[in-house]
Design a protein around this motif. Structure first.
Motif, PDB file in Angstrom:
ATOM      1  N   MET A  25      -6.230   2.777   0.165  1.00 21.15           N
ATOM      2  CA  MET A  25      -4.720   3.509  -0.066  1.00 21.15           C
ATOM      3  C   MET A  25      -4.905   4.968  -0.133  1.00 21.15           C
ATOM      4  O   MET A  25      -4.259   5.753   0.120  1.00 21.15           O
ATOM      5  N   ARG A  32       2.058   1.900  -2.800  1.00 19.58           N
ATOM      6  CA  ARG A  32       1.073   2.166  -3.902  1.00 19.58           C
ATOM      7  C   ARG A  32       0.716   4.022  -4.387  1.00 19.58           C
ATOM      8  O   ARG A  32       0.339   4.249  -4.798  1.00 19.58           O
ATOM      9  N   MET A  33       0.748   3.511  -2.934  1.00 15.98           N
ATOM     10  CA  MET A  33       1.124   5.782  -2.348  1.00 15.98           C
ATOM     11  C   MET A  33       1.440   6.545  -2.787  1.00 15.98           C
ATOM     12  O   MET A  33       1.303   7.810  -3.480  1.00 15.98           O
ATOM     13  N   LEU A  64       1.053  -1.191  -0.134  1.00 17.11           N
ATOM     14  CA  LEU A  64       0.404   0.040   0.049  1.00 17.11           C
ATOM     15  C   LEU A  64       1.175   1.280  -0.187  1.00 17.11           C
ATOM     16  O   LEU A  64       0.429   2.242  -0.285  1.00 17.11           O
TER      17      LEU A  64
END
Length: 456
Positions: A123, A96-97, A93
């Motif tokens: 997210m 992806r953040m 996460l």
């Protein structure tokens, strides 16, 4: 002919661009030029150029967002047009953040509202808690804080449930697997089913998709929720068949001052079902203004008619004779519409689309047009339906329009085919009806009883 009304033309999305974070390229688009930056973070598997723009009804959803915001869309790493990643190095996460951060930088966005859908919600929540200075607002639709059942989280699926789902997706990848769960209201819409299957195929390989799904199953951001300090809107449909509504209620309870709106319907994806309700909540939350319904709704009877076997006739007649044939057909149609007080909406191609404020006159118009056209050597097929339509300027839309077109497509040459709704309303009019059985209309939910009309 029906395609002219069922598939309106939409503006093409802006160019797909790329930004790079480390060794990974992230595909993104920027659409619109509104005063608010709005980053959409989608769930699971997407493909930028399929997910948002190939299916007109879905494109309308995102064009509406772009009408009041500068819309920023992207494919998460590992999916769609962004770089794939090794299955032994799936993105966390946090990674992806950082992709969201990189896309905002590339788009020149200093501060944005985040709109997380499904797995995109966790997210967005983590980003909002970590970077409040970059986040003007947080919106989550059909999201969860945790996706495995626990004693204190009983509305999530069990691990066994998830494994069964993973197996089904792997076996049937590339088909519309799961569509009845994420969009039950559109489960019988062939175009929407094809869109879903294509988005899955182009979004990820079967193995990558299952690996990402298993990663999503392990997400747990419950500890993050109390740290979210930006204005937050949580939307969840009461009958969501993928993410139980208990998830939305839980997040609303644990995010300080979050606004929670529970919507009706079973659809998980927000652009299916009552999409206007979702869009209205989002627009009001971000702008402070909830637009009035932009389309006037009314009850009307729609009539569709076209020349049976037009393609073959045009080829046999040649251009000049075919144009004369079309002119004759359209002239006859206008005469009957004027006589029976119908309103001509369009004469696209070899067809006629008209409305009436009474179904009996619409049926009589169809019968008269068929009779007069036959005298001129033209076989006409006609469909009539009564239902709620949307008035959009000089044009009409809505499900009733699609139904009318689909009914016409099933009519035989010289036949006026009507829906059961029309037959029921005109009882006592002196018109006669012969049942033609129950039919499935392409792209229309449910089954429909159809009847062939004739004069008394």
């Amino acid at each position: 002919m029906s395609q002219a009304y069922a598939r309106p033309t939409f503006p093409v999305a802006t160019q797909t661009k790329y930004t790079k974070i480390g060794d990974v390229h992230i595909a993104y688009q920027v659409v619109g030029d509104g005063p608010i930056d709005l980053v959409v973070v989608p769930g699971w598997v997407t493909h930028l150029e399929v997910q948002y723009w190939e299916e007109p009804s879905i494109a309308r959803f995102f064009e509406r967002l772009a009408s009041f915001a500068r819309l920023i869309l992207f494919d998460k790493r590992g999916t769609g047009l962004s770089d794939r990643v090794a299955r032994n190095a799936l993105p966390t996460l946090e990674e992806r953040m950082q992709d969201v951060h990189a896309v905002m930088d590339a788009a020149g966005s200093k501060r944005a509202a985040l709109f997380g859908i499904s797995e995109g919600g966790p997210m967005c929540a983590l980003f909002a808690a970590t970077y409040p200075e970059l986040t003007s607002a947080l919106i989550m639709s059909g999201c969860y804080a945790k996706w495995i059942r626990d004693d204190d989280y009983p509305w999530a699926p069990t691990r066994e449930d998830h494994e069964a789902a993973c197996g089904a997706y792997e076996r049937h990848w590339g088909t519309p697997i799961g569509f009845k769960t994420v969009a039950p209201s559109a489960a019988n819409d062939e175009s929407a089913r094809n869109w879903w299957a294509r988005n899955l195929r182009l979004g990820a390989s079967p193995s990558d998709a299952i690996a990402l799904l298993r990663m999503n199953i392990e997400i747990d951001i419950r500890a993050v929720l109390p740290a979210i300090g930006v204005p937050t809107l949580i939307l969840h449909r009461a009958g969501d068949r993928l993410i139980n509504v208990g998830n939305g209620r839980y997040m609303a309870k644990h995010i300080p001052k979050a606004k929670y709106v529970e919507l009706e319907g079973p659809d998980h994806l927000p652009w299916f079902g009552d999409a206007n309700a979702v869009l209205g909540e989002v627009q009001e939350f971000l702008t402070g203004v909830r637009p009035a319904d932009e389309h006037e709704r009314m009850l009307a009877t729609v009539l569709f008619a076209d020349i049976a076997g037009s393609t073959e006739k045009a080829a046999a007649m040649g251009d000049a004779r075919w144009r004369n044939c079309l002119d004759s057909f359209h002239r006859l149609a206008r005469q009957q519409l004027e006589r029976l007080r119908g309103r001509l909406i369009d004469t696209a191609g070899d067809g006629v689309f008209a409305t009436f404020d009474g179904p009996a006159r619409a049926v009589r118009c169809g019968l008269a047009l068929s009779r007069e056209a036959k005298s001129a050597g033209i076989e006409v097929r006609t469909g009539v339906h009564t239902g709620e339509v949307e008035k959009m300027g000089d044009k009409l839309g809505g499900l009733a329009v699609h139904i009318g077109a689909r009914v016409m497509a099933l009519a035989q040459p010289g036949e006026v085919l009507v829906s059961n709704t029309v037959k029921d309303i005109v009882a006592g009019s002196g018109l006669r009806f012969e049942e033609r059985g129950t039919q499935v209309l392409k792209g229309v939910p449910g089954e429909w009883r159809l009847f062939s009309a004739s004069a008394a």
